[in-house]
Design a protein around this motif. Structure first.
Motif, mmCIF file in Angstrom:
data_model
loop_
_atom_site.group_PDB
_atom_site.id
_atom_site.type_symbol
_atom_site.label_atom_id
_atom_site.label_comp_id
_atom_site.label_asym_id
_atom_site.label_seq_id
_atom_site.Cartn_x
_atom_site.Cartn_y
_atom_site.Cartn_z
ATOM 1 N N VAL A 208 0.871 -1.171 0.000
ATOM 2 C CA VAL A 208 0.000 0.000 0.000
ATOM 3 C C VAL A 208 0.913 1.227 0.000
ATOM 4 O O VAL A 208 1.726 1.387 0.917
ATOM 5 N N LEU A 209 0.786 2.061 -1.009
ATOM 6 C CA LEU A 209 1.643 3.238 -1.126
ATOM 7 C C LEU A 209 0.943 4.453 -0.542
ATOM 8 O O LEU A 209 -0.217 4.716 -0.832
ATOM 9 N N VAL A 210 1.688 5.197 0.289
ATOM 10 C CA VAL A 210 1.181 6.431 0.891
ATOM 11 C C VAL A 210 2.251 7.508 0.782
ATOM 12 O O VAL A 210 3.422 7.215 0.564
ATOM 13 N N GLU A 211 1.835 8.727 0.929
ATOM 14 C CA GLU A 211 2.741 9.878 0.922
ATOM 15 C C GLU A 211 3.542 9.986 -0.366
ATOM 16 O O GLU A 211 3.057 9.650 -1.418
ATOM 17 N N ASP A 212 4.791 10.418 -0.252
ATOM 18 C CA ASP A 212 5.613 10.731 -1.424
ATOM 19 C C ASP A 212 6.547 9.615 -1.847
ATOM 20 O O ASP A 212 7.558 9.876 -2.482
ATOM 21 N N VAL A 213 6.261 8.381 -1.506
ATOM 22 C CA VAL A 213 7.146 7.292 -1.882
ATOM 23 C C VAL A 213 7.195 7.186 -3.409
ATOM 24 O O VAL A 213 6.191 7.314 -4.088
ATOM 25 N N LYS A 214 8.399 6.994 -3.924
ATOM 26 C CA LYS A 214 8.592 6.865 -5.370
ATOM 27 C C LYS A 214 8.621 5.383 -5.718
ATOM 28 O O LYS A 214 9.354 4.612 -5.102
ATOM 29 N N THR A 215 7.851 5.000 -6.710
ATOM 30 C CA THR A 215 7.753 3.581 -7.048
ATOM 31 C C THR A 215 9.099 2.986 -7.438
ATOM 32 O O THR A 215 9.359 1.823 -7.158
ATOM 33 N N GLN A 216 9.988 3.777 -8.037
ATOM 34 C CA GLN A 216 11.297 3.233 -8.406
ATOM 35 C C GLN A 216 12.160 2.915 -7.181
ATOM 36 O O GLN A 216 13.115 2.152 -7.288
ATOM 37 N N ASP A 217 11.830 3.481 -6.026
ATOM 38 C CA ASP A 217 12.588 3.221 -4.798
ATOM 39 C C ASP A 217 12.058 2.037 -4.001
ATOM 40 O O ASP A 217 12.641 1.655 -2.988
ATOM 41 N N LEU A 218 10.944 1.454 -4.430
ATOM 42 C CA LEU A 218 10.358 0.337 -3.699
ATOM 43 C C LEU A 218 11.260 -0.887 -3.767
ATOM 44 O O LEU A 218 11.970 -1.090 -4.755
ATOM 45 N N PRO A 219 11.234 -1.726 -2.728
ATOM 46 C CA PRO A 219 11.991 -2.981 -2.770
ATOM 47 C C PRO A 219 11.525 -3.841 -3.947
ATOM 48 O O PRO A 219 10.365 -3.782 -4.363
ATOM 49 N N GLU A 220 12.415 -4.665 -4.447
ATOM 50 C CA GLU A 220 12.112 -5.487 -5.614
ATOM 51 C C GLU A 220 10.900 -6.393 -5.393
ATOM 52 O O GLU A 220 10.104 -6.596 -6.301
ATOM 53 N N PHE A 221 10.744 -6.952 -4.176
ATOM 54 C CA PHE A 221 9.620 -7.848 -3.947
ATOM 55 C C PHE A 221 8.282 -7.124 -4.016
ATOM 56 O O PHE A 221 7.245 -7.750 -4.216
ATOM 57 N N VAL A 222 8.304 -5.797 -3.873
ATOM 58 C CA VAL A 222 7.071 -5.023 -3.995
ATOM 59 C C VAL A 222 6.806 -4.697 -5.464
ATOM 60 O O VAL A 222 5.673 -4.728 -5.920
ATOM 61 N N LYS A 223 7.855 -4.418 -6.203
ATOM 62 C CA LYS A 223 7.692 -4.040 -7.603
ATOM 63 C C LYS A 223 7.038 -5.128 -8.442
ATOM 64 O O LYS A 223 6.429 -4.838 -9.465
ATOM 65 N N ILE A 224 7.151 -6.385 -8.023
ATOM 66 C CA ILE A 224 6.557 -7.470 -8.804
ATOM 67 C C ILE A 224 5.079 -7.678 -8.475
ATOM 68 O O ILE A 224 4.420 -8.481 -9.112
ATOM 69 N N ARG A 225 4.566 -6.963 -7.503
ATOM 70 C CA ARG A 225 3.173 -7.114 -7.084
ATOM 71 C C ARG A 225 2.357 -5.883 -7.463
ATOM 72 O O ARG A 225 2.863 -4.777 -7.481
ATOM 73 N N PHE A 226 1.086 -6.108 -7.701
ATOM 74 C CA PHE A 226 0.175 -4.992 -7.885
ATOM 75 C C PHE A 226 -0.005 -4.345 -6.515
ATOM 76 O O PHE A 226 -0.217 -5.032 -5.525
ATOM 77 N N TYR A 227 0.104 -3.055 -6.453
ATOM 78 C CA TYR A 227 -0.023 -2.364 -5.169
ATOM 79 C C TYR A 227 -1.264 -1.479 -5.169
ATOM 80 O O TYR A 227 -1.798 -1.136 -6.220
ATOM 81 N N SER A 228 -1.684 -1.126 -3.969
ATOM 82 C CA SER A 228 -2.796 -0.209 -3.803
ATOM 83 C C SER A 228 -2.209 1.172 -3.543
ATOM 84 O O SER A 228 -1.413 1.353 -2.630
ATOM 85 N N ASP A 229 -2.591 2.128 -4.354
ATOM 86 C CA ASP A 229 -2.011 3.475 -4.291
ATOM 87 C C ASP A 229 -2.990 4.425 -3.596
ATOM 88 O O ASP A 229 -4.036 4.763 -4.140
ATOM 89 N N LEU A 230 -2.637 4.847 -2.390
ATOM 90 C CA LEU A 230 -3.468 5.781 -1.623
ATOM 91 C C LEU A 230 -2.888 7.186 -1.609
ATOM 92 O O LEU A 230 -3.346 8.043 -0.855
ATOM 93 N N ARG A 231 -1.908 7.436 -2.438
ATOM 94 C CA ARG A 231 -1.244 8.743 -2.463
ATOM 95 C C ARG A 231 -2.157 9.805 -3.059
ATOM 96 O O ARG A 231 -2.504 9.746 -4.236
ATOM 97 N N GLY A 232 -2.564 10.756 -2.220
ATOM 98 C CA GLY A 232 -3.315 11.917 -2.670
ATOM 99 C C GLY A 232 -4.662 11.621 -3.302
ATOM 100 O O GLY A 232 -5.123 12.383 -4.146
#
Length: 139
Positions: A94-118
């Motif tokens: 689950v993404l919140v705030e200003d996290v940049k998707t390119q900075d996510l750990p590799e195990f997260v990048k392979i999964r569909f995430y829920s984006d709650l940013r703004g």
């Protein structure tokens, strides 16, 4: 047997959005554990968190700038990821705030995430519906 449907891993900087997320999930019948509901006077937070992770079916992983820099949260992420590999538990990024998707750990990048940013309240609710449905399907 699991006590909770989910254990939510997050940084305290994201406590408000996690409380909102947890409340909305609970209104959808999902039993939610996170440190604020686990800790009682005299309890040892590390033990309570480990027990909750052990007794949770799945785990939303809340990613914000502070959580990505937190050692304890990183340990929770790795524990939840290991549990997903060995016993099928579902980690839900689950993404919140200003996290940049390119900075996510590799195990997260392979999964569909829920984006709650703004997002608006209505979109937040739809995303919580999606998370709750994913939890129900995986359980």
């Amino acid at each position: 047997m699991t006590t909770y449907h989910v254990f939510v891993s997050y940084s305290h900087d994201d406590a408000d959005i996690v409380a909102d997320l947890a409340g909305r999930l609970e209104r959808r019948g999902i039993r939610v554990a996170y440190d604020k509901v686990l800790v009682r006077p005299g309890s040892i937070i590390f033990h309570e968190v480990q027990e909750a992770i052990r007794n949770s079916a799945h785990g939303p992983l809340v990613f914000g700038p502070a959580s990505m820099a937190s050692g304890p949260v990183t340990n929770e992420y790795h524990t939840l990821l290991q549990r997903s590999m060995y016993d099928g538990r579902l980690p839900i990024p689950v993404l919140v705030e200003d996290v940049k998707t390119q900075d996510l750990p590799e195990f997260v990048k392979i999964r569909f995430y829920s984006d709650l940013r703004g997002v608006s309240d209505a979109v937040f609710d739809r995303r919580v519906d999606e998370i709750a449905e994913a939890i129900r399907r995986a359980s």
